[in-house]
Design a protein around this motif. Structure first.
Motif, PDB file in Angstrom:
ATOM      1  N   LEU A   8      67.858  49.341  29.438  1.00  0.00           N
ATOM      2  CA  LEU A   8      69.105  49.727  28.789  1.00  0.00           C
ATOM      3  C   LEU A   8      68.803  50.983  27.981  1.00  0.00           C
ATOM      4  O   LEU A   8      68.415  50.893  26.815  1.00  0.00           O
ATOM      5  N   PRO A   9      68.939  52.156  28.593  1.00  0.00           N
ATOM      6  CA  PRO A   9      68.546  53.408  27.939  1.00  0.00           C
ATOM      7  C   PRO A   9      69.183  53.569  26.550  1.00  0.00           C
ATOM      8  O   PRO A   9      70.380  53.380  26.384  1.00  0.00           O
ATOM      9  N   GLY A  10      68.324  53.866  25.574  1.00  0.00           N
ATOM     10  CA  GLY A  10      68.783  54.048  24.205  1.00  0.00           C
ATOM     11  C   GLY A  10      69.045  52.751  23.471  1.00  0.00           C
ATOM     12  O   GLY A  10      69.322  52.750  22.274  1.00  0.00           O
ATOM     13  N   ILE A  11      68.963  51.626  24.167  1.00  0.00           N
ATOM     14  CA  ILE A  11      69.260  50.318  23.559  1.00  0.00           C
ATOM     15  C   ILE A  11      68.029  49.418  23.565  1.00  0.00           C
ATOM     16  O   ILE A  11      67.651  48.863  22.547  1.00  0.00           O
ATOM     17  N   GLY A  12      67.424  49.244  24.732  1.00  0.00           N
ATOM     18  CA  GLY A  12      66.279  48.350  24.860  1.00  0.00           C
ATOM     19  C   GLY A  12      66.126  47.854  26.283  1.00  0.00           C
ATOM     20  O   GLY A  12      66.242  48.624  27.229  1.00  0.00           O
ATOM     21  N   LYS A  13      65.927  46.547  26.440  1.00  0.00           N
ATOM     22  CA  LYS A  13      65.752  45.937  27.759  1.00  0.00           C
ATOM     23  C   LYS A  13      66.572  44.664  27.847  1.00  0.00           C
ATOM     24  O   LYS A  13      66.804  43.992  26.852  1.00  0.00           O
ATOM     25  N   LYS A  14      66.952  44.337  29.072  1.00  0.00           N
ATOM     26  CA  LYS A  14      67.685  43.107  29.356  1.00  0.00           C
ATOM     27  C   LYS A  14      66.872  42.313  30.374  1.00  0.00           C
ATOM     28  O   LYS A  14      66.406  42.852  31.369  1.00  0.00           O
ATOM     29  N   TYR A  15      66.692  41.023  30.082  1.00  0.00           N
ATOM     30  CA  TYR A  15      66.012  40.119  30.996  1.00  0.00           C
ATOM     31  C   TYR A  15      66.979  39.002  31.355  1.00  0.00           C
ATOM     32  O   TYR A  15      67.610  38.418  30.468  1.00  0.00           O
ATOM     33  N   ALA A  16      67.081  38.708  32.631  1.00  0.00           N
ATOM     34  CA  ALA A  16      67.904  37.591  33.095  1.00  0.00           C
ATOM     35  C   ALA A  16      66.989  36.622  33.823  1.00  0.00           C
ATOM     36  O   ALA A  16      66.240  37.017  34.715  1.00  0.00           O
ATOM     37  N   VAL A  17      67.030  35.372  33.413  1.00  0.00           N
ATOM     38  CA  VAL A  17      66.180  34.334  33.979  1.00  0.00           C
ATOM     39  C   VAL A  17      67.089  33.280  34.596  1.00  0.00           C
ATOM     40  O   VAL A  17      67.954  32.730  33.910  1.00  0.00           O
ATOM     41  N   THR A  18      66.882  33.004  35.865  1.00  0.00           N
ATOM     42  CA  THR A  18      67.631  31.940  36.517  1.00  0.00           C
ATOM     43  C   THR A  18      66.891  30.639  36.269  1.00  0.00           C
ATOM     44  O   THR A  18      65.732  30.483  36.664  1.00  0.00           O
ATOM     45  N   LEU A  19      67.562  29.708  35.587  1.00  0.00           N
ATOM     46  CA  LEU A  19      66.965  28.420  35.250  1.00  0.00           C
ATOM     47  C   LEU A  19      67.058  27.467  36.442  1.00  0.00           C
ATOM     48  O   LEU A  19      67.878  27.657  37.349  1.00  0.00           O
ATOM     49  N   ALA A  20      66.245  26.423  36.428  1.00  0.00           N
ATOM     50  CA  ALA A  20      66.228  25.451  37.521  1.00  0.00           C
ATOM     51  C   ALA A  20      67.604  24.838  37.760  1.00  0.00           C
ATOM     52  O   ALA A  20      67.960  24.527  38.896  1.00  0.00           O
ATOM     53  N   GLU A  21      68.399  24.695  36.712  1.00  0.00           N
ATOM     54  CA  GLU A  21      69.725  24.086  36.841  1.00  0.00           C
ATOM     55  C   GLU A  21      70.757  25.043  37.428  1.00  0.00           C
ATOM     56  O   GLU A  21      71.886  24.664  37.673  1.00  0.00           O
TER      57      GLU A  21
END
Length: 161
Positions: A8-21
């Motif tokens: 996310l330029p100028g903001i940071g980072k985004k992580y998306a994790v798909t959970l087992a459910e």
């Protein structure tokens, strides 16, 4: 578990994790250290909260099991069952008492690394090897192979797992 990372330029980072459910857990880490966490269902947030940098680190210790281990034995096998995390209690008369990790050359001599110290319920993460002196009653949280940890316990003198 699948983790997707987005800059996310100028903001940071985004992580998306798909959970087992099947739901996604989305974590946005801002350049300021603030974290926003969203529990998503069908691309809509159903729950969200913010964490400061310090809160995120403490929560990380909890989730990683540093403060509480939900198993009776005090070790977890990691990375192809070759690397262990062990909790070693320093007792009165131990060869480690009053010395720093650097003085003892723990990593050089044994190959094991002290990743944290539990001192009376207060966790000292990544202790400074030159400043932090080991005290009676400390619980050293150590990572290494079974043989490395065994060697550390041997040179420790009076320690227990």
């Amino acid at each position: 578990m699948k983790v997707r990372e987005t800059d996310l330029p100028g903001i940071g980072k985004k992580y998306a994790v798909t959970l087992a459910e099947g739901r996604d857990l989305v974590i946005i880490i801002y350049n300021t250290g603030k974290r926003e966490i969203y529990l998503m269902e069908q691309e809509e947030p159903i729950c969200s909260f913010e964490l400061t940098d310090e809160e995120a680190k403490e929560l990380g210790f909890l989730v990683a099991g540093v403060l509480y281990q939900p198993v009776k034995v005090e070790k977890m096998e990691l990375i192809l069952k070759e690397v262990l995390i062990e909790w070693i209690k320093v007792e009165q008369g131990s060869n480690l008492v009053g010395k720093t990790i650097a003085e003892l050359q723990i990593r050089k001599i044994t190959g094991a690394s002290v990743i944290a110290i539990d001192r009376g319920g207060r966790i000292i993460p990544s202790p400074d090897p030159y400043r932090e002196k080991i005290e009676v009653g400390d619980v050293l949280i150590v990572v290494g192979t079974r043989q490395q940890i065994k060697h550390l316990i041997e040179i420790c003198g009076r320690c227990s797992t």
